[in-house]
Design a protein around this motif. Sequence first.
Motif, PDB file in Angstrom:
ATOM      1  N   LEU A   1       0.857  -1.182   0.000  1.00  0.00           N
ATOM      2  CA  LEU A   1       0.000   0.000   0.000  1.00  0.00           C
ATOM      3  C   LEU A   1       0.895   1.234   0.000  1.00  0.00           C
ATOM      4  O   LEU A   1       1.810   1.337   0.812  1.00  0.00           O
ATOM      5  CB  LEU A   1      -0.897   0.016   1.245  1.00  0.00           C
ATOM      6  N   ALA A   2       0.644   2.164  -0.907  1.00  0.00           N
ATOM      7  CA  ALA A   2       1.441   3.383  -0.992  1.00  0.00           C
ATOM      8  C   ALA A   2       0.894   4.434  -0.028  1.00  0.00           C
ATOM      9  O   ALA A   2      -0.250   4.859  -0.145  1.00  0.00           O
ATOM     10  CB  ALA A   2       1.446   3.918  -2.417  1.00  0.00           C
ATOM     11  N   ALA A   3       1.725   4.829   0.941  1.00  0.00           N
ATOM     12  CA  ALA A   3       1.323   5.850   1.922  1.00  0.00           C
ATOM     13  C   ALA A   3       2.565   6.343   2.645  1.00  0.00           C
ATOM     14  O   ALA A   3       3.582   5.648   2.712  1.00  0.00           O
ATOM     15  CB  ALA A   3       0.321   5.285   2.925  1.00  0.00           C
ATOM     16  N   GLY A   4       2.480   7.540   3.194  1.00  0.00           N
ATOM     17  CA  GLY A   4       3.604   8.103   3.923  1.00  0.00           C
ATOM     18  C   GLY A   4       3.168   8.678   5.256  1.00  0.00           C
ATOM     19  O   GLY A   4       1.983   8.720   5.571  1.00  0.00           O
ATOM     20  N   GLY A   5       4.123   9.113   6.047  1.00  0.00           N
ATOM     21  CA  GLY A   5       3.829   9.725   7.337  1.00  0.00           C
ATOM     22  C   GLY A   5       3.381   8.723   8.381  1.00  0.00           C
ATOM     23  O   GLY A   5       3.686   7.533   8.313  1.00  0.00           O
ATOM     24  N   GLN A   6       2.655   9.222   9.387  1.00  0.00           N
ATOM     25  CA  GLN A   6       2.197   8.376  10.481  1.00  0.00           C
ATOM     26  C   GLN A   6       1.332   7.228   9.963  1.00  0.00           C
ATOM     27  O   GLN A   6       0.623   7.374   8.968  1.00  0.00           O
ATOM     28  CB  GLN A   6       1.379   9.205  11.484  1.00  0.00           C
ATOM     29  N   VAL A   7       1.395   6.094  10.645  1.00  0.00           N
ATOM     30  CA  VAL A   7       0.616   4.936  10.237  1.00  0.00           C
ATOM     31  C   VAL A   7      -0.211   4.428  11.417  1.00  0.00           C
ATOM     32  O   VAL A   7       0.301   4.303  12.526  1.00  0.00           O
ATOM     33  CB  VAL A   7       1.530   3.816   9.680  1.00  0.00           C
ATOM     34  N   ASP A   8      -1.492   4.178  11.154  1.00  0.00           N
ATOM     35  CA  ASP A   8      -2.385   3.585  12.150  1.00  0.00           C
ATOM     36  C   ASP A   8      -2.558   2.121  11.748  1.00  0.00           C
ATOM     37  O   ASP A   8      -3.345   1.789  10.866  1.00  0.00           O
ATOM     38  CB  ASP A   8      -3.731   4.313  12.147  1.00  0.00           C
ATOM     39  N   PHE A   9      -1.779   1.247  12.376  1.00  0.00           N
ATOM     40  CA  PHE A   9      -1.732  -0.152  11.967  1.00  0.00           C
ATOM     41  C   PHE A   9      -3.103  -0.822  12.002  1.00  0.00           C
ATOM     42  O   PHE A   9      -3.456  -1.563  11.088  1.00  0.00           O
ATOM     43  CB  PHE A   9      -0.749  -0.927  12.851  1.00  0.00           C
ATOM     44  N   GLN A  10      -3.868  -0.567  13.062  1.00  0.00           N
ATOM     45  CA  GLN A  10      -5.164  -1.225  13.206  1.00  0.00           C
ATOM     46  C   GLN A  10      -6.189  -0.666  12.225  1.00  0.00           C
ATOM     47  O   GLN A  10      -6.858  -1.409  11.517  1.00  0.00           O
ATOM     48  CB  GLN A  10      -5.669  -1.075  14.654  1.00  0.00           C
ATOM     49  N   ARG A  11      -6.328   0.640  12.192  1.00  0.00           N
ATOM     50  CA  ARG A  11      -7.349   1.257  11.338  1.00  0.00           C
ATOM     51  C   ARG A  11      -7.063   1.031   9.862  1.00  0.00           C
ATOM     52  O   ARG A  11      -7.977   0.798   9.071  1.00  0.00           O
ATOM     53  CB  ARG A  11      -7.435   2.758  11.623  1.00  0.00           C
ATOM     54  N   GLN A  12      -5.795   1.070   9.476  1.00  0.00           N
ATOM     55  CA  GLN A  12      -5.425   0.900   8.074  1.00  0.00           C
ATOM     56  C   GLN A  12      -5.176  -0.558   7.702  1.00  0.00           C
ATOM     57  O   GLN A  12      -4.874  -0.856   6.538  1.00  0.00           O
ATOM     58  CB  GLN A  12      -4.179   1.730   7.764  1.00  0.00           C
TER      59      GLN A  12
END
Length: 286
Positions: A127-138
């Motif tokens: 998955l392409a994304a940057g910055g903070q990551v919400d492991f559960q929600r995402q």
Amino acid sequence: MESIRRFPLNALKFFFCVGKYGGLAAAAEQLCVTHGAVSKQLKILEEHIGEALFFKQGRALRLSPAGLKLYESCQYMFAELDNTLAKLKHSQERDLVVSCEPTLAMKWLIPRITHFPKEYGFHVVILAAGGQVDFQRQAVDVAIRRNDFAWPETVFAEYLCAEKTGPVHIPEPLYLKKLHTHTRPDAWSRWEKQHAGAELPYEGDMFFEHFYLSIQAAVAGLGVAVASELMVDEEIRRGILAAPHGFQDDGSAYYLLSDIPFEADCRRQKFLSWLKEQMHSAVVGA
């Protein structure tokens, strides 16, 4: 621990099977062993405990009071063991979802993921994304990030490699416009601070929203972009882009992030090991 070392654990499996199916012959059939093998294991267990675990009732065997207590413990223990093994198997077979910074994903990770070892037993979903990551929600297992922001102390982070950057352009540029990007607005100022004596005849500036757009603009001959070594590795190898000043550490680095310890999931461990190996070997000109 000493009692466990001396305990005939293998005999528990035979005992549990006899208790479950009510006889030596039925247990032997389930275990694919002989009648005598089952009888021998029961004798070993009873001698170790010092009590009879069964009594005869006609042709069948019935659990004694001591046997009933042990059977109940075995029933719980084997159920828990089955549950744990099922979870481990599910964990290994389930796809590993990896969140990765967009430019790194497109220019470096995706071209290499086709060579991810099939024998590891799971697929990698990017998955392409940057910055903070919400492991559960995402619904993300791990994330590849550059340490240009602070992540929570609860996040487990494994160092991958230093970020090395440098100006890149086509081999014979007609003009040298500076190509800037809003996602890395300080890229040029960082590089110029490290190379105060370097002088290039720039002819203005161009701005792009994303890092990968500035790299593509450089490939198209629109000017010079400060690029990551990892992200222009292929273009440098093929002679599409030139890096006249090479690549130097810019003070940042890439990390693999997880919300649980890496050793708690064999998929995370295997991916981490593979990722480190790939990044270590991704040296321009090697």
